[in-house]
Design a protein around this motif. Structure first.
Motif, PDB file in Angstrom:
ATOM      1  N   GLY A  84     127.129  99.725  14.912  1.00 52.54           N
ATOM      2  CA  GLY A  84     127.397  99.064  13.750  1.00 52.54           C
ATOM      3  C   GLY A  84     126.963  97.513  13.843  1.00 52.54           C
ATOM      4  N   GLY A  85     126.571  97.072  15.108  1.00 53.52           N
ATOM      5  CA  GLY A  85     126.087  95.614  15.087  1.00 53.52           C
ATOM      6  C   GLY A  85     124.774  95.245  14.230  1.00 53.52           C
ATOM      7  N   THR A  86     123.856  96.083  14.445  1.00 54.65           N
ATOM      8  CA  THR A  86     122.657  95.803  13.612  1.00 54.65           C
ATOM      9  C   THR A  86     122.965  95.855  12.045  1.00 54.65           C
ATOM     10  OG1 THR A  86     121.313  97.070  15.235  1.00 54.65           O
ATOM     11  CG2 THR A  86     120.159  96.834  13.207  1.00 54.65           C
ATOM     12  N   LEU A  87     123.798  97.004  11.622  1.00 52.93           N
ATOM     13  CA  LEU A  87     124.018  96.743  10.336  1.00 52.93           C
ATOM     14  C   LEU A  87     124.987  95.487   9.904  1.00 52.93           C
ATOM     15  CD1 LEU A  87     124.423  98.141   7.471  1.00 52.93           C
ATOM     16  CD2 LEU A  87     126.632  99.400   8.451  1.00 52.93           C
ATOM     17  N   GLU A  88     125.986  95.081  10.885  1.00 54.40           N
ATOM     18  CA  GLU A  88     126.651  93.921  10.508  1.00 54.40           C
ATOM     19  C   GLU A  88     125.625  92.781  10.289  1.00 54.40           C
ATOM     20  OE1 GLU A  88     130.105  90.967  12.162  1.00 54.40           O
ATOM     21  OE2 GLU A  88     129.164  92.793  13.529  1.00 54.40           O
ATOM     22  N   GLN A  89     124.745  92.604  11.413  1.00 57.11           N
ATOM     23  CA  GLN A  89     123.843  91.518  11.361  1.00 57.11           C
ATOM     24  C   GLN A  89     122.866  91.430  10.274  1.00 57.11           C
ATOM     25  OE1 GLN A  89     121.532  91.330  14.937  1.00 57.11           O
ATOM     26  NE2 GLN A  89     120.306  89.404  14.491  1.00 57.11           N
ATOM     27  N   GLU A  90     122.307  92.453   9.758  1.00 50.56           N
ATOM     28  CA  GLU A  90     121.624  92.462   8.563  1.00 50.56           C
ATOM     29  C   GLU A  90     122.364  91.996   7.284  1.00 50.56           C
ATOM     30  OE1 GLU A  90     119.884  96.378   8.631  1.00 50.56           O
ATOM     31  OE2 GLU A  90     118.287  95.607  10.213  1.00 50.56           O
ATOM     32  N   THR A  91     123.759  92.861   7.364  1.00 56.45           N
ATOM     33  CA  THR A  91     124.315  92.389   6.149  1.00 56.45           C
ATOM     34  C   THR A  91     124.870  90.895   6.200  1.00 56.45           C
ATOM     35  OG1 THR A  91     125.016  94.894   6.150  1.00 56.45           O
ATOM     36  CG2 THR A  91     126.398  93.155   4.649  1.00 56.45           C
ATOM     37  N   VAL A  92     125.440  90.540   7.274  1.00 57.13           N
ATOM     38  CA  VAL A  92     125.910  89.024   6.947  1.00 57.13           C
ATOM     39  C   VAL A  92     124.583  88.249   6.874  1.00 57.13           C
ATOM     40  CG1 VAL A  92     126.751  87.333   8.822  1.00 57.13           C
ATOM     41  CG2 VAL A  92     127.894  89.772   8.844  1.00 57.13           C
ATOM     42  N   GLU A  93     123.422  88.368   7.678  1.00 59.15           N
ATOM     43  CA  GLU A  93     122.195  87.448   7.257  1.00 59.15           C
ATOM     44  C   GLU A  93     122.030  87.436   5.725  1.00 59.15           C
ATOM     45  OE1 GLU A  93     121.174  85.380   9.297  1.00 59.15           O
ATOM     46  OE2 GLU A  93     122.536  85.826  10.803  1.00 59.15           O
ATOM     47  N   MET A  94     122.038  88.476   5.232  1.00 61.06           N
ATOM     48  CA  MET A  94     121.523  88.550   3.683  1.00 61.06           C
ATOM     49  C   MET A  94     122.756  87.613   2.909  1.00 61.06           C
ATOM     50  SD  MET A  94     120.349  92.409   2.669  1.00 61.06           S
ATOM     51  CE  MET A  94     121.758  93.116   3.416  1.00 61.06           C
ATOM     52  N   ALA A  95     124.139  88.023   3.299  1.00 57.84           N
ATOM     53  CA  ALA A  95     125.041  87.045   2.607  1.00 57.84           C
ATOM     54  C   ALA A  95     124.891  85.650   2.776  1.00 57.84           C
ATOM     55  CB  ALA A  95     126.438  87.502   2.870  1.00 57.84           C
ATOM     56  N   VAL A  96     124.487  85.341   4.170  1.00 56.53           N
ATOM     57  CA  VAL A  96     124.431  83.674   4.437  1.00 56.53           C
ATOM     58  C   VAL A  96     123.076  83.185   3.565  1.00 56.53           C
ATOM     59  CG1 VAL A  96     123.744  82.163   6.399  1.00 56.53           C
ATOM     60  CG2 VAL A  96     125.338  84.019   6.905  1.00 56.53           C
ATOM     61  N   ARG A  97     122.177  83.927   3.551  1.00 58.70           N
ATOM     62  CA  ARG A  97     120.996  83.638   2.957  1.00 58.70           C
ATOM     63  C   ARG A  97     121.082  83.401   1.283  1.00 58.70           C
ATOM     64  NH1 ARG A  97     118.212  87.109   6.293  1.00 58.70           N
ATOM     65  NH2 ARG A  97     118.224  88.657   4.568  1.00 58.70           N
ATOM     66  N   ALA A  98     122.401  84.107   0.932  1.00 59.69           N
ATOM     67  CA  ALA A  98     122.759  83.968  -0.521  1.00 59.69           C
ATOM     68  C   ALA A  98     123.615  82.706  -0.757  1.00 59.69           C
ATOM     69  CB  ALA A  98     123.431  85.340  -0.921  1.00 59.69           C
ATOM     70  N   GLY A  99     124.078  82.234   0.308  1.00 62.35           N
ATOM     71  CA  GLY A  99     125.158  80.919   0.070  1.00 62.35           C
ATOM     72  C   GLY A  99     126.475  81.256   0.744  1.00 62.35           C
ATOM     73  N   MET A 100     126.765  82.317   1.506  1.00 61.26           N
ATOM     74  CA  MET A 100     128.038  82.674   1.800  1.00 61.26           C
ATOM     75  C   MET A 100     128.183  81.880   3.285  1.00 61.26           C
ATOM     76  SD  MET A 100     130.215  86.061   2.112  1.00 61.26           S
ATOM     77  CE  MET A 100     130.320  86.297   0.462  1.00 61.26           C
ATOM     78  N   PRO A 101     129.311  81.395   3.505  1.00 60.07           N
ATOM     79  CA  PRO A 101     129.378  80.811   4.985  1.00 60.07           C
ATOM     80  C   PRO A 101     129.546  81.995   6.090  1.00 60.07           C
ATOM     81  CG  PRO A 101     130.878  79.579   3.349  1.00 60.07           C
ATOM     82  CD  PRO A 101     130.462  81.120   2.785  1.00 60.07           C
ATOM     83  N   ARG A 102     128.922  81.826   7.098  1.00 57.55           N
ATOM     84  CA  ARG A 102     128.683  83.078   7.958  1.00 57.55           C
ATOM     85  C   ARG A 102     130.113  83.644   8.366  1.00 57.55           C
ATOM     86  NH1 ARG A 102     124.567  84.652  10.874  1.00 57.55           N
ATOM     87  NH2 ARG A 102     123.539  82.642  10.306  1.00 57.55           N
TER      88      ARG A 102
END
Length: 229
Positions: A84-102
């Motif tokens: 699940g780490g890869t999925l989390e990393q990709e999902t989190v990075e997309m949210a961060v790029r959209a402006g959400m705090p990490r």
């Protein structure tokens, strides 16, 4: 020169602890690199090699690096990432790029993947390996933006943070309110500067555009809300 650069880019155990603290505080890779006076690529590679932002552990990362150096073999790529780490990393990075705090993005991701969409603060802190204070800041952001809500468990006297299907609808409502606040402020500035002035006309057009887009957005959300039920 090459030797000096290689030495400078080698991370110490203290550096890794600071990386973990930066991730827990929701800092970007670039900001962590700046604080450590290291290239951003060094920080990105270090985190990717050692579990990703959701699974990074400074002690384990340091020990793994020492073992790799002794073997003289290159670091394994993402194979070391837990399930699940890869999925989390990709999902989190997309949210961060959209402006959400990490950290908020990590909490949101964990809530989304939990079986019933419910977590206590203690569960979030333990699962994400972050401090209770970081969890508090993250969930407050998510609640303010409509991505989650807080429920009270009277039996155990604790808060439970919940994400459900309606969260996306409520986040759009909050976004619309924020946009309309911008519309009112922009229009007030246009009237103050004069609607017949070039600046006033530009601001008035901006306000009209934002208002129309926000109205279309909520109409669309109302029309398709049944898809969430």
């Amino acid at each position: 020169m090459r030797n000096r650069l290689s030495t400078h880019s080698r991370l110490t155990q203290q550096d890794r602890q600071r990386i973990a603290a930066g991730l827990a505080d929701g800092l970007s890779y670039r900001e962590i690199a700046r604080r450590l006076d290291r290239p951003t690529s060094t920080i990105t590679r270090e985190i990717a090699r050692n579990g990703g932002p959701g699974g990074y552990r400074p002690q384990q990362a340091h020990e793994a690096t020492v073992r790799r150096a002794r073997r003289g073999t290159p670091a394994p790529p993402r194979a070391a990432t837990p399930p699940g780490g890869t999925l989390e990393q990709e999902t989190v990075e997309m949210a961060v790029r959209a402006g959400m705090p990490r950290t908020a993005a990590r909490v949101h991701h964990d809530l989304m993947l939990s079986k019933d969409g419910r977590r206590t603060a203690a569960e979030l802190a333990r699962t994400l390996n972050v401090s209770p204070a970081a969890v508090s800041v993250a969930v407050n952001y998510l609640i303010q933006q409509g991505y989650a809500r807080r429920e009270r468990d009277p039996q155990h006297r604790r808060d439970i943070y919940v994400i459900d299907n309606d969260a996306w609808y409520h986040s759009i409502l909050i976004s619309r309110r924020q946009t309309l606040e911008t519309v009112r402020a922009t229009m007030a500035a246009a009237e103050t500067l004069g609607l017949d002035s070039p600046v006033g006309q530009r601001l008035a057009k901006t306000a009209a555009f934002l208002e129309r887009v926000s109205l279309d957005m909520i109409e669309s959300a109302d029309r398709w809300r049944t898809l969430l039920t």
